[in-house]
Design a protein around this motif. Structure first.
Motif, PDB file in Angstrom:
ATOM      1  N   TYR A  48     100.160 112.649  97.898  1.00  0.00           N
ATOM      2  CA  TYR A  48     100.406 111.905  96.667  1.00  0.00           C
ATOM      3  C   TYR A  48      99.304 112.193  95.661  1.00  0.00           C
ATOM      4  O   TYR A  48      98.124 112.212  96.003  1.00  0.00           O
ATOM      5  CB  TYR A  48     100.514 110.408  96.973  1.00  0.00           C
ATOM      6  N   GLY A  49      99.720 112.426  94.414  1.00  0.00           N
ATOM      7  CA  GLY A  49      98.782 112.773  93.355  1.00  0.00           C
ATOM      8  C   GLY A  49      97.666 111.754  93.216  1.00  0.00           C
ATOM      9  O   GLY A  49      97.930 110.544  93.231  1.00  0.00           O
ATOM     10  N   LYS A  51      95.935 110.897  90.675  1.00  0.00           N
ATOM     11  CA  LYS A  51      96.083 110.070  89.471  1.00  0.00           C
ATOM     12  C   LYS A  51      97.500 109.537  89.311  1.00  0.00           C
ATOM     13  O   LYS A  51      97.701 108.378  88.994  1.00  0.00           O
ATOM     14  CB  LYS A  51      95.692 110.873  88.232  1.00  0.00           C
ATOM     15  N   SER A  52      98.491 110.379  89.533  1.00  0.00           N
ATOM     16  CA  SER A  52      99.883 109.993  89.271  1.00  0.00           C
ATOM     17  C   SER A  52     100.502 109.178  90.400  1.00  0.00           C
ATOM     18  O   SER A  52     101.415 108.393  90.174  1.00  0.00           O
ATOM     19  CB  SER A  52     100.745 111.238  89.050  1.00  0.00           C
ATOM     20  N   GLY A  53     100.043 109.409  91.627  1.00  0.00           N
ATOM     21  CA  GLY A  53     100.651 108.765  92.778  1.00  0.00           C
ATOM     22  C   GLY A  53     101.992 109.374  93.176  1.00  0.00           C
ATOM     23  O   GLY A  53     102.633 108.923  94.111  1.00  0.00           O
ATOM     24  N   LEU A  54     102.396 110.442  92.474  1.00  0.00           N
ATOM     25  CA  LEU A  54     103.679 111.094  92.762  1.00  0.00           C
ATOM     26  C   LEU A  54     103.512 112.113  93.887  1.00  0.00           C
ATOM     27  O   LEU A  54     102.451 112.728  94.020  1.00  0.00           O
ATOM     28  CB  LEU A  54     104.205 111.797  91.515  1.00  0.00           C
ATOM     29  N   ARG A  56     103.413 115.490  95.806  1.00  0.00           N
ATOM     30  CA  ARG A  56     103.147 116.875  95.406  1.00  0.00           C
ATOM     31  C   ARG A  56     103.248 117.757  96.632  1.00  0.00           C
ATOM     32  O   ARG A  56     102.486 117.595  97.584  1.00  0.00           O
ATOM     33  CB  ARG A  56     101.751 117.027  94.801  1.00  0.00           C
ATOM     34  N   ASN A  89      93.845 115.069  95.967  1.00  0.00           N
ATOM     35  CA  ASN A  89      94.953 114.190  96.352  1.00  0.00           C
ATOM     36  C   ASN A  89      94.710 113.588  97.736  1.00  0.00           C
ATOM     37  O   ASN A  89      94.927 112.389  97.946  1.00  0.00           O
ATOM     38  CB  ASN A  89      96.277 114.950  96.327  1.00  0.00           C
ATOM     39  N   HIS A  93      94.426 109.773  98.617  1.00  0.00           N
ATOM     40  CA  HIS A  93      95.545 109.266  99.424  1.00  0.00           C
ATOM     41  C   HIS A  93      95.633 110.074 100.720  1.00  0.00           C
ATOM     42  O   HIS A  93      96.375 111.055 100.788  1.00  0.00           O
ATOM     43  CB  HIS A  93      96.863 109.393  98.658  1.00  0.00           C
TER      44      HIS A  93
END
Length: 152
Positions: A48-49, A51-54, A56, A89, A93
């Protein structure tokens, strides 16, 4: 291939085409094939990114550890100056997933330090000697992570 992968030209060009090819082939084969794994064992890390938490997805060479359900990831970035984004990342996380030989496996990443890092680095140099060349070109210490299976 070891000699070619140690060159500065390879370090400039490879990051632009190797991951894209690996992602495409991995997707087309439903996780069964990673092209770069023809040279080194490979996995697709989904972290998970920072900063974004998305999520990757990043195709990476990995060093499976014999007799253990663990893998070592080497943040060499082809011997380029900055740490690869996937390492930040994992620091932010550590719970992630790898696609290994067509199976999705939940893992927890741990940054290696001290004697544990030194032992893993020695093993990495035996596994893929060009890592020594990558380290000699940069001032930062290459980050090493151990991935361990986790229960979901």
């Amino acid at each position: 291939m070891r000699k070619v992968s140690s060159t500065r030209t390879f370090a400039r060009i490879a990051p632009h085409f190797v991951p894209a090819m690996d992602r495409a082939v991995h997707r087309l084969t439903r996780g069964r094939v990673i092209l770069s794994a023809q040279m080194l064992p490979g996995a697709v890390l989904t972290a998970y990114g920072a900063k974004s938490g998305l999520p990757r997805a990043t195709p990476l060479a990995c060093m499976p550890e014999a007799g253990r359900a663990t893998w070592v990831l080497i943040g060499s970035n082809f011997g380029r100056p900055g740490h690869p984004a996937w390492t930040a990342n994992l620091l932010a996380h550590p719970d992630a997933e790898i696609s290994w030989k067509g199976r999705d496996i939940p893992v927890r990443a741990r940054l290696l330090e001290g004697e544990e890092r030194a032992a893993a680095w020695e093993a990495a140099l035996k596994f893929w000697p060009p890592y020594a060349t990558y380290q000699s070109r940069i001032e930062r210490e290459i980050r090493l992570f151990r991935l361990e299976r986790r229960e979901v």
